[in-house]
Design a protein around this motif. Structure first.
Motif, short mmCIF file in Angstrom:
data_model
loop_
_atom_site.label_atom_id
_atom_site.label_comp_id
_atom_site.label_asym_id
_atom_site.label_seq_id
_atom_site.Cartn_x
_atom_site.Cartn_y
_atom_site.Cartn_z
N LYS A 121 0.83 -1.20 0.00
CA LYS A 121 0.00 0.00 0.00
C LYS A 121 0.86 1.26 0.00
CE LYS A 121 -1.44 1.95 3.69
NZ LYS A 121 -2.07 2.28 4.98
N ASN A 124 2.65 1.82 -3.28
CA ASN A 124 1.76 2.34 -4.32
C ASN A 124 1.47 3.82 -4.13
OD1 ASN A 124 1.46 0.08 -5.95
ND2 ASN A 124 -0.24 -0.74 -4.75
N ALA A 137 -3.44 2.12 -4.62
CA ALA A 137 -3.21 1.69 -3.23
C ALA A 137 -4.54 1.32 -2.58
CB ALA A 137 -2.53 2.81 -2.45
N VAL A 138 -4.50 0.28 -1.78
CA VAL A 138 -5.70 -0.19 -1.08
C VAL A 138 -5.52 0.05 0.41
CG1 VAL A 138 -7.18 -2.16 -0.57
CG2 VAL A 138 -6.12 -1.95 -2.83
N ASP A 139 -6.23 1.07 0.93
CA ASP A 139 -6.22 1.32 2.37
C ASP A 139 -7.55 0.86 2.95
OD1 ASP A 139 -8.05 3.23 1.62
OD2 ASP A 139 -7.00 4.91 2.53
N PRO A 158 -6.27 -7.16 0.38
CA PRO A 158 -5.87 -5.94 -0.33
C PRO A 158 -5.27 -6.24 -1.70
CG PRO A 158 -5.28 -5.76 1.98
CD PRO A 158 -5.77 -7.16 1.78
N GLU A 162 -6.67 -4.80 -5.21
CA GLU A 162 -5.80 -4.08 -6.14
C GLU A 162 -5.82 -4.72 -7.52
OE1 GLU A 162 -1.03 -3.12 -6.85
OE2 GLU A 162 -1.70 -3.91 -4.91
N HIS A 178 -8.23 5.87 -6.61
CA HIS A 178 -7.81 5.71 -5.22
C HIS A 178 -8.24 6.91 -4.38
CE1 HIS A 178 -5.18 5.12 -1.73
NE2 HIS A 178 -4.69 6.32 -1.96
#
Length: 213
Positions: A121, A124, A137-139, A158, A162, A178
């Motif tokens: 994350k 990214n 990015a995966v938050d 995640p 993504e 994102h």
């Protein structure tokens, strides 16, 4: 779970709601952003904002960090959760920057993830925000939005999120998606009392698409 076509529609509608979404955290160079993404793990933007200016002033570059100590760094960030670990990450990653990258934050995924405290994350975010590269990015906000709207399965990782998002929308939109999904997750698709029902356009015309897998 939505089909890829329906999921793409929902993502695009979220992007339309936030066409100008940008990162809320201010920074002046990639090293400052590196420290911010380390501090942001399991912490609110508000808590990071309260400490970042003093941290930036004391540690303008990796050399300044390397001449300090984890204990001193802690004194600047102790109001943030997991501050002891994060102080160590900042200290160790700064040494790595000096030893391996001539004191500069690298701009490839593999090199970024070689730094202590930088996972997929964070890498990214740095690639997209600091270096203007296509990355998604995966938050926690992005994951919640994707799961709540059945873009992915509830138990999706995640990495799986993504992979799906970067498959269904063009690379040039990854960064925008994102940021839009973060804003949507904070303001509308919140953990408590989500207001997604106030935006029916997310699911309008889906009857024309093969809606569910």
């Amino acid at each position: 779970m939505l089909t890829k076509e329906a999921a793409q529609h929902v993502v695009y509608e979220i992007m339309k709601l936030y066409p100008n979404a940008v990162p809320t955290m201010h920074y002046q160079n990639p090293f400052q952003l590196l420290m911010v993404v380390i501090l942001s793990a399991q912490a609110t933007d508000e808590s990071v904002a309260k400490v970042k200016d003093r941290l930036f002033e004391r540690y303008p570059n990796p050399q300044a960090v390397s001449e300090s100590s984890p204990e001193e760094i802690e004194s600047y960030i102790k109001t943030i959760g997991l501050y002891r670990n994060k102080a160590k990450y900042i200290y160790k990653s700064s040494h790595q920057l000096l030893e391996t990258f001539d004191g500069k934050v690298p701009n490839t995924r593999e090199e970024l993830q070689s730094l202590t405290g930088i996972g997929p994350k964070s890498a990214n975010i740095l690639l997209n925000v600091a270096f203007n590269q296509d990355a998604f990015a995966v938050d926690t906000h992005v994951a919640r939005v994707c799961k709540h709207h059945k873009i992915v399965e509830e138990n999706a990782t995640p990495k799986q999120i993504e992979e799906l998002i970067t498959e269904i929308i063009p690379a040039k939109y990854w960064g925008r998606a994102h940021q839009a999904m973060i804003s949507f997750g904070r303001e509308i698709c919140s953990p408590r009392n989500p207001k997604c029902h106030e935006h029916p356009q997310l699911y309008e015309n889906l009857e024309e698409i093969n809606l569910m897998d």
